[in-house]
Design a protein around this motif. Structure first.
Motif, PDB file in Angstrom:
ATOM      1  N   UNK A 112       0.856  -1.197   0.000  1.00  0.00           N
ATOM      2  CA  UNK A 112       0.000   0.000   0.000  1.00  0.00           C
ATOM      3  C   UNK A 112       0.883   1.234   0.000  1.00  0.00           C
ATOM      4  N   UNK A 113       0.480   2.252  -0.760  1.00  0.00           N
ATOM      5  CA  UNK A 113       1.175   3.530  -0.778  1.00  0.00           C
ATOM      6  C   UNK A 113       0.141   4.633  -1.022  1.00  0.00           C
ATOM      7  N   UNK A 114       0.316   5.732  -0.311  1.00  0.00           N
ATOM      8  CA  UNK A 114      -0.575   6.883  -0.438  1.00  0.00           C
ATOM      9  C   UNK A 114       0.223   8.058  -0.976  1.00  0.00           C
ATOM     10  N   UNK A 115      -0.259   8.634  -2.087  1.00  0.00           N
ATOM     11  CA  UNK A 115       0.430   9.710  -2.780  1.00  0.00           C
ATOM     12  C   UNK A 115      -0.353  11.009  -2.655  1.00  0.00           C
ATOM     13  N   UNK A 116       0.368  12.141  -2.681  1.00  0.00           N
ATOM     14  CA  UNK A 116      -0.257  13.463  -2.592  1.00  0.00           C
ATOM     15  C   UNK A 116       0.444  14.406  -3.571  1.00  0.00           C
TER      16      UNK A 116
END
Length: 320
Positions: A112-116
């Protein structure tokens, strides 16, 4: 143990190099990924160690304690030097010729990875998911807190790594990783328009709602299917006329009620008898009115109303 003047000790690789951006070497493609170029002596040392492949390294700026991770593209740099993408030097707060500590590490595969994105312009791309997937093929690993660079249509877009699982540094080589997006840094929620507050004036009272008219069925005018004029009286007139006839009938009933009335109403019975009507219960016989009937003219005979015949109108053709 020493190798070509560089100290390598233990079973791990760890060395300090001077860092330079990709503009110092004819390898501009490394700007679109996270791979560095190291000297040949590093390859000789790594080959003698039992390390996990693909080769992944930890980059540390000892002066600022900034940390990142990368892969390796080639081993063609000059001894004592390392070339890396400029955006990676910005993450580590490194200048040209600064020292960076390089160490080989083993990183778990990411789930899982969260990008902004920094700007909302990245979301205006026709297919940002496809552009991101194409760019991440040049990456070996991602580190929480880094800002990666995505180049598209002669424009650079910077994206922060907000969160990663199962560790703060993950490998994205041959793995299925779930990607989530956070709102861009320059995104602002639209403000709701505020209602104006009246000052010094009492709120105007709303007028009372008018009652809705009740539905009355069969109140419209009547029509015949054959188009002929209506000979029957409308409902209102019919009711009025029926009311008059009911009055007449009530008078007749009241006059006929004398059959069960006491004998004190003899004057009413004599009047009825004088008119030639038969009163039940009376001993007197009515007068003969045959002569009067003979003298009276007969009422004119009314023509019978024609019966309704279906489909008896004129014929018309659709062709005209």
């Amino acid at each position: 143990m020493y190798f070509d003047g560089y100290g390598y000790h233990g079973t791990s690789f760890e060395q300090t190099y001077r860092c330079y951006p990709a503009s110092f070497i004819d390898k501009a493609q490394i700007e679109n990924g996270d791979k560095v170029i190291m000297p040949p002596s590093a390859l000789d040392r790594l080959a003698s160690l039992h390390i996990d492949y693909p080769m992944l390294f930890e980059l540390r700026n000892a002066a600022t304690e900034r940390l990142s991770h990368c892969g390796v593209l080639e081993f063609i740099a000059e001894e004592g030097m390392i070339y890396m993408p400029y955006w990676m030097m910005e993450n580590l707060l490194l200048q040209e010729g600064d020292f960076v500590r390089v160490k080989n590490v083993t990183i778990p595969k990411g789930t899982y990875v969260k990008l902004q994105p920094h700007t909302k312009d990245f979301l205006d791309i026709s297919n940002p998911k496809a552009i991101l997937e194409t760019t991440l093929r040049n990456f070996s690993c991602l580190t929480t807190g880094d800002s990666i660079m995505v180049a598209y249509n002669n424009k650079k877009y910077y994206i922060d790594i907000v969160e990663s699982k199962p560790s703060h540094a993950i490998s994205i080589i041959e793995t299925d990783c779930e990607v989530d997006f956070a709102p861009p840094l320059d995104y602002k929620e639209p403000e709701k328009p505020a209602r104006p507050i009246p000052t010094g004036k009492a709120p105007a009272e709303e007028p009372p709602a008018e009652p809705e008219p009740k539905f009355n069925p069969f109140t419209g005018p009547a029509r015949r299917l054959d188009g002929k004029p209506l000979k029957m009286q409308p409902p209102q007139q019919a009711t009025a006329s029926s009311g008059g006839s009911q009055d007449k009938r009530s008078n007749a009933v009241s006059s006929g009620a004398g059959a069960g009335a006491p004998s004190s109403s003899s004057s009413q019975s004599t009047n009825r008898q004088s008119q030639g009507k038969l009163v039940f219960g009376s001993k007197e016989t009515p007068k003969d009115t045959s002569k009067e009937k003979a003298n009276k003219p007969e009422p004119p005979k009314t023509e019978e109303e024609p019966k309704f015949q279906a489909f008896s109108g004129k014929k018309y053709s659709l062709k005209g």
